[in-house]
Design a protein around this motif. Structure first.
Motif, PDB file in Angstrom:
ATOM      1  N   PRO A 138      34.951  41.490  33.259  1.00 44.25           N
ATOM      2  CA  PRO A 138      36.403  41.277  33.356  1.00 44.25           C
ATOM      3  C   PRO A 138      36.836  40.784  34.736  1.00 44.25           C
ATOM      4  N   ALA A 139      36.204  41.270  35.783  1.00 38.26           N
ATOM      5  CA  ALA A 139      36.607  40.852  37.129  1.00 38.26           C
ATOM      6  C   ALA A 139      36.467  39.340  37.281  1.00 38.26           C
ATOM      7  N   ARG A 140      35.409  38.793  36.700  1.00 43.89           N
ATOM      8  CA  ARG A 140      35.196  37.345  36.787  1.00 43.89           C
ATOM      9  C   ARG A 140      36.223  36.584  35.970  1.00 43.89           C
ATOM     10  N   LYS A 141      36.576  37.188  34.867  1.00 43.75           N
ATOM     11  CA  LYS A 141      37.572  36.567  33.991  1.00 43.75           C
ATOM     12  C   LYS A 141      38.882  36.388  34.748  1.00 43.75           C
ATOM     13  N   TRP A 142      39.239  37.395  35.515  1.00 40.81           N
ATOM     14  CA  TRP A 142      40.499  37.357  36.240  1.00 40.81           C
ATOM     15  C   TRP A 142      40.401  36.555  37.532  1.00 40.81           C
ATOM     16  N   ALA A 143      39.214  36.340  38.013  1.00 39.50           N
ATOM     17  CA  ALA A 143      39.049  35.584  39.254  1.00 39.50           C
ATOM     18  C   ALA A 143      39.545  34.153  39.088  1.00 39.50           C
ATOM     19  N   HIS A 144      39.589  33.675  37.873  1.00 39.38           N
ATOM     20  CA  HIS A 144      40.018  32.300  37.617  1.00 39.38           C
ATOM     21  C   HIS A 144      41.482  32.214  37.229  1.00 39.38           C
ATOM     22  N   GLY A 145      42.202  33.291  37.409  1.00 38.72           N
ATOM     23  CA  GLY A 145      43.606  33.295  37.027  1.00 38.72           C
ATOM     24  C   GLY A 145      43.842  34.413  36.051  1.00 38.72           C
ATOM     25  N   VAL A 146      44.308  34.047  34.892  1.00 37.36           N
ATOM     26  CA  VAL A 146      44.626  35.070  33.897  1.00 37.36           C
ATOM     27  C   VAL A 146      43.584  35.053  32.790  1.00 37.36           C
ATOM     28  N   CYS A 147      43.199  36.210  32.397  1.00 33.30           N
ATOM     29  CA  CYS A 147      42.229  36.310  31.314  1.00 33.30           C
ATOM     30  C   CYS A 147      42.821  35.719  30.041  1.00 33.30           C
ATOM     31  N   ASN A 148      42.129  34.791  29.463  1.00 32.38           N
ATOM     32  CA  ASN A 148      42.676  34.131  28.271  1.00 32.38           C
ATOM     33  C   ASN A 148      42.507  34.952  27.008  1.00 32.38           C
ATOM     34  N   PHE A 149      41.819  36.077  27.126  1.00 39.10           N
ATOM     35  CA  PHE A 149      41.710  36.966  25.969  1.00 39.10           C
ATOM     36  C   PHE A 149      42.730  38.091  26.029  1.00 39.10           C
ATOM     37  N   ALA A 150      43.439  38.179  27.131  1.00 38.72           N
ATOM     38  CA  ALA A 150      44.341  39.316  27.326  1.00 38.72           C
ATOM     39  C   ALA A 150      45.404  39.374  26.241  1.00 38.72           C
ATOM     40  N   THR A 151      45.704  40.577  25.818  1.00 32.46           N
ATOM     41  CA  THR A 151      46.736  40.735  24.794  1.00 32.46           C
ATOM     42  C   THR A 151      48.066  41.156  25.414  1.00 32.46           C
ATOM     43  N   HIS A 152      48.044  41.504  26.681  1.00 33.03           N
ATOM     44  CA  HIS A 152      49.246  42.059  27.314  1.00 33.03           C
ATOM     45  C   HIS A 152      49.953  41.085  28.247  1.00 33.03           C
ATOM     46  N   VAL A 153      49.288  40.039  28.643  1.00 34.98           N
ATOM     47  CA  VAL A 153      49.931  39.048  29.507  1.00 34.98           C
ATOM     48  C   VAL A 153      49.548  37.648  29.039  1.00 34.98           C
ATOM     49  N   ARG A 154      50.335  36.702  29.435  1.00 34.92           N
ATOM     50  CA  ARG A 154      50.027  35.326  29.071  1.00 34.92           C
ATOM     51  C   ARG A 154      50.242  34.468  30.304  1.00 34.92           C
ATOM     52  N   ALA A 155      49.397  33.511  30.472  1.00 33.60           N
ATOM     53  CA  ALA A 155      49.525  32.656  31.638  1.00 33.60           C
ATOM     54  C   ALA A 155      50.383  31.449  31.323  1.00 33.60           C
ATOM     55  N   ALA A 156      51.166  31.069  32.299  1.00 31.26           N
ATOM     56  CA  ALA A 156      51.950  29.855  32.158  1.00 31.26           C
ATOM     57  C   ALA A 156      51.821  29.111  33.482  1.00 31.26           C
ATOM     58  N   VAL A 157      51.816  27.810  33.422  1.00 34.97           N
ATOM     59  CA  VAL A 157      51.722  27.039  34.645  1.00 34.97           C
ATOM     60  C   VAL A 157      53.111  26.494  34.961  1.00 34.97           C
ATOM     61  N   ASP A 158      53.593  26.804  36.150  1.00 33.51           N
ATOM     62  CA  ASP A 158      54.948  26.359  36.491  1.00 33.51           C
ATOM     63  C   ASP A 158      54.945  24.922  37.014  1.00 33.51           C
ATOM     64  N   LYS A 159      56.107  24.442  37.421  1.00 27.21           N
ATOM     65  CA  LYS A 159      56.238  23.039  37.816  1.00 27.21           C
ATOM     66  C   LYS A 159      55.349  22.645  38.979  1.00 27.21           C
ATOM     67  N   GLU A 160      55.119  23.618  39.874  1.00 30.58           N
ATOM     68  CA  GLU A 160      54.261  23.314  41.022  1.00 30.58           C
ATOM     69  C   GLU A 160      52.774  23.445  40.694  1.00 30.58           C
ATOM     70  N   GLY A 161      52.493  23.744  39.465  1.00 30.98           N
ATOM     71  CA  GLY A 161      51.101  23.866  39.073  1.00 30.98           C
ATOM     72  C   GLY A 161      50.517  25.232  39.354  1.00 30.98           C
ATOM     73  N   LYS A 162      51.375  26.161  39.712  1.00 36.56           N
ATOM     74  CA  LYS A 162      50.889  27.517  39.971  1.00 36.56           C
ATOM     75  C   LYS A 162      50.854  28.299  38.674  1.00 36.56           C
ATOM     76  N   VAL A 163      49.845  29.140  38.588  1.00 39.70           N
ATOM     77  CA  VAL A 163      49.724  29.953  37.386  1.00 39.70           C
ATOM     78  C   VAL A 163      50.635  31.164  37.502  1.00 39.70           C
ATOM     79  N   LYS A 164      51.438  31.350  36.497  1.00 42.56           N
ATOM     80  CA  LYS A 164      52.315  32.516  36.467  1.00 42.56           C
ATOM     81  C   LYS A 164      51.860  33.454  35.371  1.00 42.56           C
ATOM     82  N   VAL A 165      51.903  34.727  35.672  1.00 44.16           N
ATOM     83  CA  VAL A 165      51.516  35.718  34.679  1.00 44.16           C
ATOM     84  C   VAL A 165      52.767  36.286  34.035  1.00 44.16           C
ATOM     85  N   ASN A 166      52.843  36.135  32.752  1.00 45.03           N
ATOM     86  CA  ASN A 166      54.004  36.653  32.041  1.00 45.03           C
ATOM     87  C   ASN A 166      53.627  37.868  31.216  1.00 45.03           C
ATOM     88  N   PRO A 167      54.105  39.036  31.639  1.00 40.88           N
ATOM     89  CA  PRO A 167      53.824  40.218  30.819  1.00 40.88           C
ATOM     90  C   PRO A 167      54.506  40.064  29.475  1.00 40.88           C
TER      91      PRO A 167
END
Ligand code: SF4
Length: 95
Positions: free
Chosen positions: A55-84
């Motif tokens: 899991p630590a490696r999964k999160w090292a790249h941003g947001v875990c794409n298997f996560a059921t509790h958060v979802r990643a979104a990329v904002d206008k500046e290209g930054k990854v945002k974590v949305n609970p």
């Protein structure tokens, strides 16, 4: 209210000197960011993720794409945002 679905289990997992072995893979315990994810499975004193052995490696790249509790979104500046997904209060407090 929907019942919590058990996504997977660690049936057949064994503790070895290297760590928890499941289907021939050494599982690493979950990381803090995994807390709240429905895939987390407790095994003895620790918690593991049957979907991802490291899991630590999964999160090292941003947001875990298997996560059921958060979802990643990329904002206008290209930054990854974590949305609970459930913690709307926390989201409202954010910046
Ligand atoms: S699916 Fe991702 S967030 Fe959920 S426990 Fe596994 S590694 Fe952690």
């Amino acid at each position: 209210m929907a019942k919590k679905v058990v996504v997977a289990s660690l049936e057949g997992a064994v503790k070895t000197d290297e760590g928890l072995k499941y289907k021939g893979v050494i599982m690493e315990p979950i990381v803090e960011k995994c807390e709240g994810c429905e895939r987390v499975v407790p095994f003895e004193e620790e918690k593991f993720c049957p979907s991802y052995a490291q899991p630590a490696r999964k999160w090292a790249h941003g947001v875990c794409n298997f996560a059921t509790h958060v979802r990643a979104a990329v904002d206008k500046e290209g930054k990854v945002k974590v949305n609970p997904l459930k913690a709307s209060k926390r989201a409202a407090r954010g910046r």
